[in-house]
Design a protein around this motif. Structure first.
Motif, mmCIF file in Angstrom:
data_model
loop_
_atom_site.group_PDB
_atom_site.id
_atom_site.type_symbol
_atom_site.label_atom_id
_atom_site.label_comp_id
_atom_site.label_asym_id
_atom_site.label_seq_id
_atom_site.Cartn_x
_atom_site.Cartn_y
_atom_site.Cartn_z
ATOM 1 N N GLY A 66 -14.412 4.487 16.268
ATOM 2 C CA GLY A 66 -13.363 5.137 16.963
ATOM 3 C C GLY A 66 -11.949 5.068 16.141
ATOM 4 O O GLY A 66 -11.873 5.453 14.968
ATOM 5 N N PRO A 67 -10.857 4.988 16.759
ATOM 6 C CA PRO A 67 -9.709 4.980 16.165
ATOM 7 C C PRO A 67 -9.142 3.795 15.047
ATOM 8 O O PRO A 67 -8.451 3.902 14.360
ATOM 9 N N LEU A 68 -10.171 2.689 15.144
ATOM 10 C CA LEU A 68 -10.021 1.740 14.058
ATOM 11 C C LEU A 68 -10.574 2.070 12.659
ATOM 12 O O LEU A 68 -10.080 1.380 11.710
ATOM 13 N N ARG A 69 -11.421 3.057 12.653
ATOM 14 C CA ARG A 69 -12.013 3.300 11.343
ATOM 15 C C ARG A 69 -11.380 4.881 11.104
ATOM 16 O O ARG A 69 -11.422 5.175 9.797
ATOM 17 N N ALA A 70 -11.427 5.876 11.875
ATOM 18 C CA ALA A 70 -11.131 7.220 11.814
ATOM 19 C C ALA A 70 -9.464 7.347 11.467
ATOM 20 O O ALA A 70 -8.825 7.103 12.485
ATOM 21 N N GLY A 71 -9.234 7.986 10.332
ATOM 22 C CA GLY A 71 -7.757 8.434 10.007
ATOM 23 C C GLY A 71 -6.949 6.968 9.603
ATOM 24 O O GLY A 71 -6.555 6.370 10.433
ATOM 25 N N PRO A 72 -6.566 7.106 8.460
ATOM 26 C CA PRO A 72 -5.740 6.033 7.704
ATOM 27 C C PRO A 72 -4.423 6.147 8.372
ATOM 28 O O PRO A 72 -3.850 5.092 8.531
ATOM 29 N N TRP A 73 -3.725 7.115 8.743
ATOM 30 C CA TRP A 73 -2.133 7.317 9.265
ATOM 31 C C TRP A 73 -2.344 6.691 10.627
ATOM 32 O O TRP A 73 -1.370 5.951 10.865
ATOM 33 N N ARG A 74 -3.477 7.034 11.496
ATOM 34 C CA ARG A 74 -3.595 6.443 12.554
ATOM 35 C C ARG A 74 -3.763 5.016 12.901
ATOM 36 O O ARG A 74 -3.214 4.377 13.471
ATOM 37 N N ARG A 75 -4.743 4.453 11.959
ATOM 38 C CA ARG A 75 -4.940 3.228 11.857
ATOM 39 C C ARG A 75 -3.599 2.456 11.258
ATOM 40 O O ARG A 75 -3.354 1.392 11.689
ATOM 41 N N GLY A 76 -2.901 3.060 10.268
ATOM 42 C CA GLY A 76 -1.720 2.288 9.958
ATOM 43 C C GLY A 76 -0.779 2.206 11.017
ATOM 44 O O GLY A 76 -0.009 1.076 11.153
ATOM 45 N N ALA A 77 -0.551 3.288 12.060
ATOM 46 C CA ALA A 77 0.306 3.151 13.128
ATOM 47 C C ALA A 77 0.029 2.204 13.948
ATOM 48 O O ALA A 77 0.559 1.376 14.488
ATOM 49 N N PRO B 89 -5.249 -7.856 19.552
ATOM 50 C CA PRO B 89 -5.494 -6.756 19.019
ATOM 51 C C PRO B 89 -5.158 -6.131 17.307
ATOM 52 O O PRO B 89 -6.058 -5.805 16.735
ATOM 53 N N TRP B 90 -4.329 -7.230 16.969
ATOM 54 C CA TRP B 90 -4.142 -7.203 15.445
ATOM 55 C C TRP B 90 -5.365 -7.713 14.850
ATOM 56 O O TRP B 90 -5.904 -7.481 13.571
ATOM 57 N N LEU B 91 -5.622 -9.038 15.172
ATOM 58 C CA LEU B 91 -7.085 -9.495 14.737
ATOM 59 C C LEU B 91 -8.216 -8.574 14.701
ATOM 60 O O LEU B 91 -8.821 -8.515 13.912
ATOM 61 N N LEU B 92 -8.296 -7.971 15.792
ATOM 62 C CA LEU B 92 -9.645 -7.222 16.085
ATOM 63 C C LEU B 92 -9.418 -5.926 14.974
ATOM 64 O O LEU B 92 -10.398 -5.410 14.416
ATOM 65 N N LEU B 93 -8.122 -5.409 14.824
ATOM 66 C CA LEU B 93 -8.052 -4.227 13.661
ATOM 67 C C LEU B 93 -8.380 -4.745 12.642
ATOM 68 O O LEU B 93 -9.300 -3.815 11.738
ATOM 69 N N ILE B 94 -7.837 -5.768 12.156
ATOM 70 C CA ILE B 94 -8.137 -6.379 10.821
ATOM 71 C C ILE B 94 -9.715 -6.621 10.678
ATOM 72 O O ILE B 94 -10.243 -6.269 9.525
ATOM 73 N N ARG B 95 -10.291 -7.207 11.562
ATOM 74 C CA ARG B 95 -11.701 -7.469 11.209
ATOM 75 C C ARG B 95 -12.728 -6.118 11.171
ATOM 76 O O ARG B 95 -13.714 -6.313 10.783
ATOM 77 N N SER B 96 -12.060 -5.046 11.620
ATOM 78 C CA SER B 96 -12.889 -3.660 11.676
ATOM 79 C C SER B 96 -12.578 -3.059 10.281
ATOM 80 O O SER B 96 -13.299 -1.948 10.175
ATOM 81 N N ALA B 97 -11.698 -3.638 9.504
ATOM 82 C CA ALA B 97 -11.549 -2.778 8.203
ATOM 83 C C ALA B 97 -12.701 -2.864 7.564
ATOM 84 O O ALA B 97 -13.636 -3.349 7.284
ATOM 85 N N GLY B 98 -12.799 -1.518 6.690
ATOM 86 C CA GLY B 98 -14.234 -1.227 6.007
ATOM 87 C C GLY B 98 -14.148 -2.026 4.749
ATOM 88 O O GLY B 98 -15.246 -1.965 3.917
ATOM 89 N N SER B 99 -13.069 -2.493 4.173
ATOM 90 C CA SER B 99 -12.805 -3.300 2.990
ATOM 91 C C SER B 99 -11.838 -4.416 2.986
ATOM 92 O O SER B 99 -10.991 -4.290 3.844
ATOM 93 N N GLY B 100 -11.690 -5.020 2.001
ATOM 94 C CA GLY B 100 -10.748 -5.981 1.784
ATOM 95 C C GLY B 100 -9.295 -5.431 1.520
ATOM 96 O O GLY B 100 -8.257 -5.869 2.328
ATOM 97 N N ARG B 101 -9.374 -4.316 0.874
ATOM 98 C CA ARG B 101 -8.226 -3.726 0.656
ATOM 99 C C ARG B 101 -7.533 -3.229 1.843
ATOM 100 O O ARG B 101 -6.246 -3.296 2.009
#
Length: 523
Positions: free
Chosen positions: A11-22, A50-62
């Motif tokens: 969902g929003p954790l992967r879709a859209g870099p701007w949304r994820r950044g916000a 919430p912050w931890l879960l967002l980071i763990r769902s990142a597609g890459s280390g970057r």
């Protein structure tokens, strides 16, 4: 197809870099609600999840590092939002720069909790993630990077078990335990293969807090001392320094007959050097004679004996200045000096940055009242000025040197209607619990308060709307807290954990490389 499937799954954790950044900025800003004025201290137990879960769902280390950076910037903006009227757009630049400190933390979180972690990775995360967080707090606590304002553990200033832990390992131990608890909850929520590890982590954090509450030593009572605080309130307009002095003089005279042992004025309570103004010096000495107590004032002026402007705590007795003086050592960046002024001097044109740098003191000072207090030879006080009360090491040194009371003189008139006064006043409880020494926090216009040796609030604080003087029966304590004796062992332990983790990562990669080498061919 793979990207679409991934987007549907996360969902929003992967879709859209701007949304994820916000989302990262908002998730990082949530912990600010734990501090005064909202003071939702209980939110600290879950607010990092919430912050931890967002980071763990990142597609890459970057991407994880970027989520850490944006979240850190959001946290700093939220905790320091009251600086916006003073720094304007420059606060965005500062938040972006300091937010970078959370990028490595994001990498650590992603490495240990990303994907489908097993028991080993999740167990390591319970100690490595909070250790990495402590390194962020340690680096940003450097006075030239803004100082230790908004350390996560400071959100627990009114929670008795947390204050007991602070007496063992300082605010660092409280921060470590809070991050460990949030990490355990994140593991419990999103790591199906290691939910038992998350549950054990939650129970371990609860056990440490309970153990500290039950078994941590406590200070022994040593009588009381009567300390008066003078808070003049907001005074603006022409000749405000002189009008403020007149109001402080009026409020101090109301203390006649109340028998205080010490009267404390706030930061910048005297706007001119007393050597240049013998009339002010004589008026202060007269107040000391009338009240029967020494006065601790704060002079913000250009000195006659040294070049430049100093903020100095000066002790006044019946005969005038006693010779005890403490010059503020740690200055507020941009508020009292501009770092690298030749490069960043433009900040004075877009905000209320200091037009001229204040000068620094060279050492901390212990002052002894010639009379008053219950200790033989007079009461020993350790002065701090303004945001120096945010530095654990300064109050710890004063306690180690023999201070019986720590006195913090502050002025938050610029931020009168923001969260800043309550945030600043809350630090008195944390410093008192760490050192087993009462802390008197006296302000010009903010929130004046007194915290006892266990971090408990003594009497009724003077709020931002008050212009008054008040006498507090301040309890004294004997003994030395474990934190004063042992120092920042929680920080050193975190460094050791990170070194071991880094060594294990290097060894693991080296071993994997050796395994992948092709076997030599036999003739």
């Amino acid at each position: 197809m793979v990207k679409a499937s991934s987007a549907r799954r996360y969902g929003p954790l992967r879709a859209g870099p701007w949304r994820r950044g916000a989302l990262a900025v908002v998730a990082g800003a949530l912990p600010a609600l734990c501090f005064p004025a909202p003071a939702l201290w209980w939110l600290a137990y879950v607010t990092l999840v919430p912050w931890l879960l967002l980071i763990r769902s990142a597609g890459s280390g970057r991407r994880a590092a970027l989520d850490g950076w944006l979240g850190g910037a959001g946290f700093l903006l939220a905790v320091h939002h009251w600086l916006l009227p003073s720094l304007h757009v420059f606060i965005l630049v500062l938040a972006a720069l300091l937010g970078l400190l959370w990028a490595p933390w994001g990498l650590v979180v992603h490495r240990l909790l990303g994907g489908s972690p097993g028991v080993g990775r999740c167990a390591a995360a319970l100690v490595v993630v909070p250790s990495a967080w402590l390194m962020v707090e340690l680096v940003r606590s450097w006075e030239y990077l803004g100082g230790p304002w908004g350390l996560f553990g400071a959100s627990q200033w009114q929670v008795a078990p947390a204050l007991r832990l602070a007496s063992l390992g300082g605010i660092w131990l409280v921060s470590f335990l809070l991050v460990a608890l949030n990490t355990a909850l994140a593991t419990l929520v999103r790591a199906p293969r290691a939910r038992a590890t998350g549950a054990v982590g939650v129970l371990a954090c609860a056990a440490v807090a309970a153990g500290g509450w039950v078994w941590a030593p406590q200070p022994r009572g040593a009588g009381t001392v009567r300390i008066a605080v003078v808070q003049p309130g907001v005074i603006s307009g022409a000749h405000s320094p002189q009008r403020r002095f007149d109001r402080e003089e009026e409020l101090t005279r109301r203390l006649v007959g109340h028998r205080p042992d010490l009267v404390v004025w706030g930061e910048s309570s005297v706007g001119e050097d007393l050597d240049r103004r013998p009339d002010l010096r004589n008026r202060l000495a007269a107040l000391s004679r009338e009240t029967g107590a020494d006065l601790l004032v704060n002079v913000d002026a250009r000195r006659t004996d040294r070049p430049g402007i100093f903020k100095s705590s000066v002790l006044i007795g019946p005969g005038g200045p006693t010779g005890d003086r403490y010059d503020k050592m740690r200055l507020v960046p941009f508020g009292e000096y501009v770092p690298a002024r030749s490069v960043l001097g433009w900040a004075t044109s877009v905000g209320k940055a200091a037009g001229e740098d204040r000068q620094r003191g060279e050492r901390q000072v212990l002052m002894r009242l010639p009379a008053g207090g219950t200790a033989a030879g007079g009461l020993r006080i350790g002065p701090l000025v303004c945001f120096e009360s945010a530095f654990p090491d300064m109050s710890r040194k004063l306690a180690r040197d023999g201070a019986q009371v720590i006195v913090a003189q502050s002025a938050t008139s610029t931020f009168q209607h923001s969260w800043a006064p309550r945030q600043h006043a809350s630090l008195a409880a944390m410093r008192a619990a760490e050192t087993w020494r009462p802390v008197v926090h006296a302000t010009l216009t903010g929130v004046s308060t007194v915290a006892g040796p266990r971090g408990e609030i003594v009497g009724t604080p003077l709020g931002t709307e008050r212009s008054a003087s008040a006498v507090y029966e301040v309890p004294l304590a004997r003994g030395t807290s474990p934190y004063v004796r042992t120092g920042d062992w929680a920080v050193l332990g975190s460094v050791g954990i990170l070194v071991c983790y880094a060594a294990a990562e290097v060894l693991r990669r080296f071993t994997r490389r050796e395994v992948r080498k092709p076997a030599p061919e036999h003739p």
